[in-house]
Write an enzyme that holds these catalytic residues in place. Structure first.
Site, PDB file in Angstrom:
ATOM      1  N   GLY A  72      -2.527  -7.576 -12.773  1.00  0.00           N
ATOM      2  CA  GLY A  72      -1.322  -6.983 -12.201  1.00  0.00           C
ATOM      3  C   GLY A  72      -1.210  -7.401 -10.747  1.00  0.00           C
ATOM      4  O   GLY A  72      -0.312  -8.136 -10.340  1.00  0.00           O
ATOM      5  N   ARG A  73      -2.203  -6.956  -9.966  1.00  0.00           N
ATOM      6  CA  ARG A  73      -2.160  -7.181  -8.517  1.00  0.00           C
ATOM      7  C   ARG A  73      -2.083  -8.665  -8.161  1.00  0.00           C
ATOM      8  O   ARG A  73      -1.299  -9.052  -7.301  1.00  0.00           O
ATOM      9  CB  ARG A  73      -3.407  -6.574  -7.880  1.00  0.00           C
ATOM     10  CG  ARG A  73      -3.389  -6.584  -6.365  1.00  0.00           C
ATOM     11  CD  ARG A  73      -4.736  -6.172  -5.799  1.00  0.00           C
ATOM     12  NE  ARG A  73      -5.258  -4.974  -6.391  1.00  0.00           N
ATOM     13  CZ  ARG A  73      -4.998  -3.738  -5.977  1.00  0.00           C
ATOM     14  NH1 ARG A  73      -4.212  -3.545  -4.947  1.00  0.00           N
ATOM     15  NH2 ARG A  73      -5.525  -2.687  -6.586  1.00  0.00           N
ATOM     16  N   ARG A  81      -0.159   3.082  -0.653  1.00  0.00           N
ATOM     17  CA  ARG A  81      -1.530   2.555  -0.675  1.00  0.00           C
ATOM     18  C   ARG A  81      -2.327   2.851   0.613  1.00  0.00           C
ATOM     19  O   ARG A  81      -3.465   3.282   0.525  1.00  0.00           O
ATOM     20  CB  ARG A  81      -1.534   1.046  -0.975  1.00  0.00           C
ATOM     21  CG  ARG A  81      -0.840   0.686  -2.293  1.00  0.00           C
ATOM     22  CD  ARG A  81      -1.099  -0.744  -2.736  1.00  0.00           C
ATOM     23  NE  ARG A  81      -2.483  -0.915  -3.098  1.00  0.00           N
ATOM     24  CZ  ARG A  81      -3.381  -1.493  -2.340  1.00  0.00           C
ATOM     25  NH1 ARG A  81      -3.043  -2.011  -1.175  1.00  0.00           N
ATOM     26  NH2 ARG A  81      -4.619  -1.577  -2.729  1.00  0.00           N
ATOM     27  N   CYS A 113       6.842  13.892   6.602  1.00  0.00           N
ATOM     28  CA  CYS A 113       6.295  15.018   7.342  1.00  0.00           C
ATOM     29  C   CYS A 113       4.827  15.261   6.992  1.00  0.00           C
ATOM     30  O   CYS A 113       4.476  16.307   6.451  1.00  0.00           O
ATOM     31  CB  CYS A 113       7.145  16.252   7.055  1.00  0.00           C
ATOM     32  SG  CYS A 113       6.609  17.675   7.965  1.00  0.00           S
ATOM     33  N   GLU A 114       4.005  14.252   7.209  1.00  0.00           N
ATOM     34  CA  GLU A 114       2.565  14.387   6.980  1.00  0.00           C
ATOM     35  C   GLU A 114       1.839  13.482   7.972  1.00  0.00           C
ATOM     36  O   GLU A 114       2.248  12.329   8.163  1.00  0.00           O
ATOM     37  CB  GLU A 114       2.190  13.975   5.556  1.00  0.00           C
ATOM     38  CG  GLU A 114       2.841  14.865   4.528  1.00  0.00           C
ATOM     39  CD  GLU A 114       1.989  15.099   3.290  1.00  0.00           C
ATOM     40  OE1 GLU A 114       0.757  14.926   3.343  1.00  0.00           O
ATOM     41  OE2 GLU A 114       2.601  15.480   2.276  1.00  0.00           O
ATOM     42  N   TYR A 170       1.829  -2.228  -6.888  1.00  0.00           N
ATOM     43  CA  TYR A 170       1.604  -0.812  -6.589  1.00  0.00           C
ATOM     44  C   TYR A 170       2.345  -0.386  -5.317  1.00  0.00           C
ATOM     45  O   TYR A 170       1.872   0.448  -4.555  1.00  0.00           O
ATOM     46  CB  TYR A 170       0.095  -0.500  -6.499  1.00  0.00           C
ATOM     47  CG  TYR A 170      -0.654  -1.029  -7.698  1.00  0.00           C
ATOM     48  CD1 TYR A 170      -0.487  -0.448  -8.946  1.00  0.00           C
ATOM     49  CD2 TYR A 170      -1.488  -2.151  -7.603  1.00  0.00           C
ATOM     50  CE1 TYR A 170      -1.139  -0.958 -10.068  1.00  0.00           C
ATOM     51  CE2 TYR A 170      -2.139  -2.664  -8.711  1.00  0.00           C
ATOM     52  CZ  TYR A 170      -1.954  -2.069  -9.944  1.00  0.00           C
ATOM     53  OH  TYR A 170      -2.594  -2.575 -11.048  1.00  0.00           O
TER      54      TYR A 170
HETATM   55  N1  LLP Z   1      -5.426  -3.107 -17.128  1.00  0.00           N
HETATM   56  C1  LLP Z   1      -5.723  -1.809 -17.029  1.00  0.00           C
HETATM   57  C2  LLP Z   1      -6.144  -1.084 -18.220  1.00  0.00           C
HETATM   58  C3  LLP Z   1      -5.625  -1.152 -15.800  1.00  0.00           C
HETATM   59  O1  LLP Z   1      -5.939   0.132 -15.709  1.00  0.00           O
HETATM   60  C4  LLP Z   1      -5.183  -1.873 -14.650  1.00  0.00           C
HETATM   61  C5  LLP Z   1      -5.046  -1.213 -13.364  1.00  0.00           C
HETATM   62  C6  LLP Z   1      -4.868  -3.235 -14.808  1.00  0.00           C
HETATM   63  C7  LLP Z   1      -5.007  -3.821 -16.062  1.00  0.00           C
HETATM   64  C8  LLP Z   1      -4.398  -4.100 -13.683  1.00  0.00           C
HETATM   65  O2  LLP Z   1      -5.358  -4.248 -12.702  1.00  0.00           O
HETATM   66  P1  LLP Z   1      -5.113  -5.198 -11.445  1.00  0.00           P
HETATM   67  O3  LLP Z   1      -5.109  -6.622 -11.903  1.00  0.00           O
HETATM   68  O4  LLP Z   1      -3.802  -4.851 -10.858  1.00  0.00           O
HETATM   69  O5  LLP Z   1      -6.239  -4.896 -10.531  1.00  0.00           O
HETATM   70  N2  LLP Z   1      -2.725   1.789  -7.533  1.00  0.00           N
HETATM   71  C9  LLP Z   1      -3.967   1.111  -7.215  1.00  0.00           C
HETATM   72  C10 LLP Z   1      -4.448   0.247  -8.351  1.00  0.00           C
HETATM   73  C11 LLP Z   1      -4.641   0.996  -9.642  1.00  0.00           C
HETATM   74  C12 LLP Z   1      -5.057   0.102 -10.775  1.00  0.00           C
HETATM   75  C13 LLP Z   1      -5.127   0.841 -12.041  1.00  0.00           C
HETATM   76  N3  LLP Z   1      -5.347   0.019 -13.191  1.00  0.00           N
HETATM   77  C14 LLP Z   1      -3.773   0.316  -5.932  1.00  0.00           C
HETATM   78  O6  LLP Z   1      -2.679   0.344  -5.365  1.00  0.00           O
HETATM   79  O7  LLP Z   1      -4.708  -0.309  -5.444  1.00  0.00           O
END
Ligand code: LLP
Length: 426
Positions: A283-284, A319, A350-351, A379
């Site tokens: 994702g990221r 984040r 307001c935090e 995210y």
């Molecule tokens: N697959 C599963 C089952 C997951 O839980 C996640 C992310 C991904 C794939 C994707 O992971 P990535 O490639 O994006 O690392 N909100 C947080 C990140 C939470 C990730 C949760 N799961 C942040 O902003 O850092």
């Protein structure tokens, strides 16, 4: 013209993305504003694709669920990891085929399981309760659902505790030592076809060692399950590859990841004599650096620190507040002027914790300047809220000098749209 980072360039002191002047976008569409570069999405996707040419890449829709983004990725051949019916609905709408979608989640509702069965996607089952519920639902509908179990491999991803998902103590997955028993049970259940195995150990991981440890543990299980008679068609090793948000904190590339994961995967499957598909769920990496968040400076205040008050806060980029994350900040309208003073960039919420960037050395900042927060594509919008009565902002997609609005800004009607005042209060 010079390049700041990857696809970010400066022309006439202005930050440009995809050959579009970001200060002009801010004028035209107002701020705050997310701006995403389409070409960078494709480059990042292809980096994964080239590193893992035989794998399927399931984009993690939670990172950025905008339909235009998923449409671009669908066109490139991505599948999707979805974590709710909402994400499933949007992924399908964007054109991601149902047979390339894995429905993940540790606490799915009956409705979500029904939708998974109806749409024919695969499900990563996270508990025994879920297995039995899903079996009953599939049997009722008269369909068989292909499943994986999410394994908790008890691996430390050495990342922020809130985004470490593969530790024994985390809420995700089935403990590795219980996995064989649950597959044995699944083989007997109506409506259930166990065809895969899945794990995910965390996010923003900057070291490849945890990926090797997880891959080895998963492949041990693959061997055990094959002996049990499970015909594994896919092995999904999740994702979690970090990105270099901060100078001096480099991240491994998809190639670095492939260099350590593929030998384990390939050696083990050839030893076992099977040929399942490898799946990855980034994702990221795909979205993080594609997008900036533009925010206008409302005020500069000289107090214990010099605070720059902008019009975006943790309502749009949570984040920094939630994980103490670093997002590089610069002035989009003075992008190449010399840095001269230390500023702390804060939002309007307001935090006290509504701080986007601590102690950054920037060119002279004044009211009306435009702050760009980098690497806001993963995210960012997807974790936004309307806290403090703030409608969410618009999103723009740029490509080769052109731009399109891909999400209109909300207005106050979006704050009240679903609300009702009971008649007795009128
Ligand atoms: N697959 C599963 C089952 C997951 O839980 C996640 C992310 C991904 C794939 C994707 O992971 P990535 O490639 O994006 O690392 N909100 C947080 C990140 C939470 C990730 C949760 N799961 C942040 O902003 O850092």
């Amino acid at each position: 013209m010079f390049t700041i980072k990857n696809h970010l360039e400066v022309r006439n002191h202005h930050l440009t993305l995809g050959n579009v002047d970001t200060t002009e976008l801010a004028e035209k569409f107002g701020t705050p504003l997310f701006v995403t570069n389409e070409s960078r999405i494709v480059e990042n996707f292809l980096a994964y694709r080239n590193a893992f040419p035989d794998a399927d890449i399931y984009y993690a829709a939670k990172a950025n669920g905008s339909l235009a983004v998923m449409r671009i990725l669908a066109r490139e051949g991505a599948g999707a990891d979805v974590f709710s019916y909402g994400e499933l609905y949007m992924a399908l709408l964007a054109g991601i085929p149902h047979d390339k979608i894995l429905f993940n989640g540790n606490s799915k509702t009956d409705f979500e399981l029904e939708k998974a069965v109806e749409t024919g996607v695969r499900v990563s089952v996270d508990s025994k309760d879920e297995l039995h519920t899903l079996s009953a639902i599939a049997d009722d509908i008269g369909k068989t659902v292909n499943i994986a179990f999410r394994v908790n491999p008890d691996v430390s991803a050495k990342t922020h505790p809130k985004i470490s998902t593969g530790l024994r103590t985390s809420k995700f997955g089935i403990p590795a030592e219980e996995v064989t028993a649950i597959y044995r049970e699944a083989l007997q259940l109506p409506g259930i076809n166990p065809t895969g195995i899945h794990c995910h150990i965390g996010s923003q991981i900057l070291d490849t060692a945890p990926f090797i440890e997880a891959a080895e543990k998963i492949m041990d299980l693959v061997e055990e399950l094959t002996r049990l008679g499970v015909n594994l068609e896919f092995v999904d090793v999740g994702s979690g590859l970090g990105i270099p948000y901060e100078k001096g904190k480099p991240a491994p590339t998809p190639h670095d990841l492939a260099d350590v994961v593929l030998p384990v995967f390939n050696d083990r499957i050839s030893g076992i004599g099977i040929s399942p598909k490898l799946i990855l769920e980034p994702g990221r990496y795909i979205m993080g650096d594609t997008t900036i968040l533009l925010a206008r400076v409302n005020s500069v205040k000289h107090a214990a620190r010099t605070f720059v008050g902008v019009d975006a806060g943790f309502n749009l980029l949570v984040r920094p507040t939630m994980y103490d994350s670093y997002h590089h900040a610069l002035l989009a309208n003075k992008a190449d002027l010399p840095a001269e003073k230390t500023y702390t960039i804060v939002g309007p919420i307001c935090e006290t914790g509504d701080i986007l960037a601590h102690d950054r050395v920037l060119p002279h900042v004044e009211r009306g300047d435009l702050v760009a927060l980098l690497d806001a594509g993963a995210y960012g919008f997807s974790m936004s809220s309307q806290y403090n009565g703030r409608p969410r902002c618009a999103e723009i997609l740029v490509k080769d000098g052109k731009y399109d609005i891909i999400r209109d800004a909300e207005d106050v009607n979006d704050l009240i749209g679903k609300q009702k005042i009971p008649a007795r209060l009128l």
